[in-house]
Design a protein around this motif. Structure first.
Motif, PDB file in Angstrom:
ATOM      1  N   PHE A 124      46.668  35.655  39.346  1.00 23.78           N
ATOM      2  CA  PHE A 124      47.091  36.094  38.072  1.00 23.78           C
ATOM      3  C   PHE A 124      46.272  35.772  37.044  1.00 23.78           C
ATOM      4  O   PHE A 124      45.924  36.504  36.474  1.00 23.78           O
ATOM      5  N   SER A 125      45.464  34.455  36.986  1.00 20.87           N
ATOM      6  CA  SER A 125      44.678  34.236  36.093  1.00 20.87           C
ATOM      7  C   SER A 125      43.393  34.897  36.326  1.00 20.87           C
ATOM      8  O   SER A 125      42.555  35.169  35.236  1.00 20.87           O
ATOM      9  N   GLY A 126      43.070  35.086  37.436  1.00 14.49           N
ATOM     10  CA  GLY A 126      41.646  35.710  37.680  1.00 14.49           C
ATOM     11  C   GLY A 126      41.639  37.024  37.464  1.00 14.49           C
ATOM     12  O   GLY A 126      40.645  37.619  36.852  1.00 14.49           O
ATOM     13  N   ALA A 127      42.631  37.797  37.488  1.00 12.48           N
ATOM     14  CA  ALA A 127      43.097  39.153  36.987  1.00 12.48           C
ATOM     15  C   ALA A 127      42.472  39.314  35.550  1.00 12.48           C
ATOM     16  O   ALA A 127      42.010  40.240  35.122  1.00 12.48           O
ATOM     17  N   TRP A 128      43.301  38.334  34.668  1.00 12.52           N
ATOM     18  CA  TRP A 128      42.801  38.274  33.227  1.00 12.52           C
ATOM     19  C   TRP A 128      41.492  38.140  32.837  1.00 12.52           C
ATOM     20  O   TRP A 128      40.884  38.797  32.020  1.00 12.52           O
ATOM     21  N   ILE A 129      40.840  37.039  33.540  1.00 16.50           N
ATOM     22  CA  ILE A 129      39.468  37.091  33.363  1.00 16.50           C
ATOM     23  C   ILE A 129      38.558  38.129  33.666  1.00 16.50           C
ATOM     24  O   ILE A 129      37.717  38.521  32.893  1.00 16.50           O
ATOM     25  N   TYR A 130      39.096  38.844  34.903  1.00 17.04           N
ATOM     26  CA  TYR A 130      38.354  39.921  35.203  1.00 17.04           C
ATOM     27  C   TYR A 130      38.505  41.019  34.126  1.00 17.04           C
ATOM     28  O   TYR A 130      37.565  41.677  33.732  1.00 17.04           O
ATOM     29  N   MET A 131      39.831  41.308  33.870  1.00 19.80           N
ATOM     30  CA  MET A 131      39.867  42.324  32.558  1.00 19.80           C
ATOM     31  C   MET A 131      39.207  41.804  31.278  1.00 19.80           C
ATOM     32  O   MET A 131      38.471  42.738  30.582  1.00 19.80           O
ATOM     33  N   LEU A 132      39.372  40.650  30.842  1.00 19.44           N
ATOM     34  CA  LEU A 132      38.668  40.380  29.685  1.00 19.44           C
ATOM     35  C   LEU A 132      37.009  40.243  29.692  1.00 19.44           C
ATOM     36  O   LEU A 132      36.388  40.801  28.653  1.00 19.44           O
ATOM     37  N   ALA A 133      36.625  40.165  31.123  1.00 25.10           N
ATOM     38  CA  ALA A 133      35.114  40.072  31.324  1.00 25.10           C
ATOM     39  C   ALA A 133      34.760  41.472  31.170  1.00 25.10           C
ATOM     40  O   ALA A 133      33.673  41.952  30.613  1.00 25.10           O
ATOM     41  N   SER A 134      35.370  42.300  31.767  1.00 26.89           N
ATOM     42  CA  SER A 134      35.020  43.959  31.873  1.00 26.89           C
ATOM     43  C   SER A 134      35.001  44.445  30.409  1.00 26.89           C
ATOM     44  O   SER A 134      34.208  45.125  30.010  1.00 26.89           O
ATOM     45  N   GLU A 135      36.187  43.938  29.575  1.00 27.21           N
ATOM     46  CA  GLU A 135      36.211  44.418  28.277  1.00 27.21           C
ATOM     47  C   GLU A 135      35.122  43.831  27.254  1.00 27.21           C
ATOM     48  O   GLU A 135      34.485  44.562  26.500  1.00 27.21           O
ATOM     49  N   PHE A 136      35.032  42.777  27.366  1.00 24.13           N
ATOM     50  CA  PHE A 136      34.081  41.972  26.398  1.00 24.13           C
ATOM     51  C   PHE A 136      32.881  41.097  26.851  1.00 24.13           C
ATOM     52  O   PHE A 136      32.023  40.539  26.010  1.00 24.13           O
ATOM     53  N   GLY A 137      32.769  41.258  27.900  1.00 22.13           N
ATOM     54  CA  GLY A 137      31.683  40.365  28.844  1.00 22.13           C
ATOM     55  C   GLY A 137      30.316  40.995  28.159  1.00 22.13           C
ATOM     56  O   GLY A 137      30.387  42.114  27.982  1.00 22.13           O
TER      57      GLY A 137
END
Lengths: 209, 209, 209
Positions: free
Chosen positions: C159-172
């Motif tokens: 669950f946490s990794g999914a959020w990190i992935y989405m944040l990295a996709s959007e703002f990375g």
């Protein structure tokens, strides 16, 4: 149908009540918050998910209404810290749960009608929507589903209410909402079954076993 | 394929036989009529429902054939009043059940072929259609699925029959129906497995555990 | 995304590792090879199948990649003859399993994003893909799902990794692959949770019950 905003309020109350039942179930199995959230979601959304899968409705209603699983998550997190809160809530769950059963039954029946299913199938899908979430919750908790064991009538209220709703839609007088009748029948039938402990008997091979 | 009317008769007998197994299971758990109907439906329709969901076939076969769940409901209601009837029926269930397993296997395999699936997947979906209803019934009854434990071969008959059916469809001589061959292979294989108690052994970490 | 061939290798290793966990579970229940194959398939493919059904993705990923269930079948057959091999393998399963959890989480999250789901739903579907196979395996084995009981963090990592992935996709920052970040976060978080035995506590009505 009922006005949209009233519908949303009943739906929200029903999701909270069914999720709370799921959390109570999960706490009895000494689960952690992941278990609380999953079992609560299964009880709250399981029946509607089965209906959506069986009727091929997309997107699933909880995917289309993400505030509902979010509310369940918040409830699971709060319960993780304050489990006595849930125990205290338990006595107030019957009314919103019975109202939600009525709403879910009518909605599930109508969706099956929309898909062109025959009435008998619509009544089954209404009952699945109204009362099968608990079956999935019990399975996740490794219990024989209480819906299948003698207890105050539950699926029977949904199933009967679905028929009343369809009959009222088809033959009811102008100006009276079949939805309101359907929801009320399930609601009152369920309350009466709990109040006077109306049960179906267990079936046994030998009478008196 | 077999003539339509013969197909419908085999299908109906198979649904009655598998539903009866489900009811016997439910009565042993002291369920009420709601449980009898649900477990019977799960055993009779569970495998085909999984197949329809996995292959995205719509409408589900029991929604398209509402007389089938209606027959199961009547059987559950009758069993609720006369459970000894089911116990008496038990000895006659093997033949229609084995025939139904053959029919369901061939139908499931063909549906997967229609969807363009590779043969290995078709054989799996044939076996799921032919023998996985019982798994869902066992889960609803909170039992380790008997399909996974040593007992006369069951899923193995479906799985083998699915391959024979596909081979006969592809390479069989003109004028011989692959469906008839497939159904018969599953039917006779299953009867032989029950008659001579052919089982797969339980797997254990230490031999002789 | 990662290069295709590397993806396929990670996927294959993850399927072998999760299937091996399923087989270990099934052997403890003294199942036969049918049970080993089914439980292994449920653990390996159950999460992705739920995701595909919930998002209405067709064909299911294991139907589109039939070499994956074939590998599971071979593993189940080999384990049927050499169960000690699995027991010996057990100590080497953590790394490929954690890597697979990372991969499945990212893939599941991305599929939900592709379907236009809101982020919260995407994180749930990522966690279902990454960690719910074991829930279905436990249910098939008639156990309370270990995912819901106190044990080293599992669904929480997904669950946490999914959020990190989405944040990295959007703002990375440009040039850094969000997929690699997502997979690594889940992988390392899971390894750390196992290494230091990080658990969520069981929820109880009375503290210290």
């Amino acid at each position: 149908m009922l006005p949209m905003s009233l519908l949303s309020i009943i739906e929200l109350l029903a999701v909270i009540a069914t999720a709370a039942y799921g959390i109570l179930l999960a706490v009895r199995k000494e689960m952690d918050v992941v278990g609380l959230f999953t079992v609560a979601s299964a009880v709250a959304f399981g029946g509607g998910t089965l209906r959506d899968l069986f009727l091929d409705r997309q997107p699933l209603f909880w995917i289309a209404n993400p505030h509902l699983p979010l509310v369940v998550l918040v409830l699971a997190l709060v319960s993780g810290f304050l489990p006595w809160l849930l125990k205290w809530m338990e006595r107030y769950l019957l009314l919103p749960d019975a109202l939600g059963m009525g709403l879910f039954t009518v909605v599930g029946t109508q969706y099956a009608l929309d898909a062109g299913s025959p009435w008998f199938i619509c009544a089954i899908l209404g009952a699945i929507t109204g009362s099968f979430g608990g079956v999935i919750g019990d399975i996740l908790c490794n219990e024989v589903p209480s819906l299948f064991r003698p207890a105050p009538l539950n699926a029977t209220c949904s199933f009967s209410g679905a028929w009343i709703y369809m009959l009222a839609s088809e033959f009811g007088p102008q100006g009276i909402s079949a939805s309101v009748i359907g929801v009320l029948v399930v609601f009152l039938f369920r309350l009466a079954a709990v109040r006077w402990n109306v049960q179906l008997p267990a079936v046994r091979f030998q009478p008196g076993d």
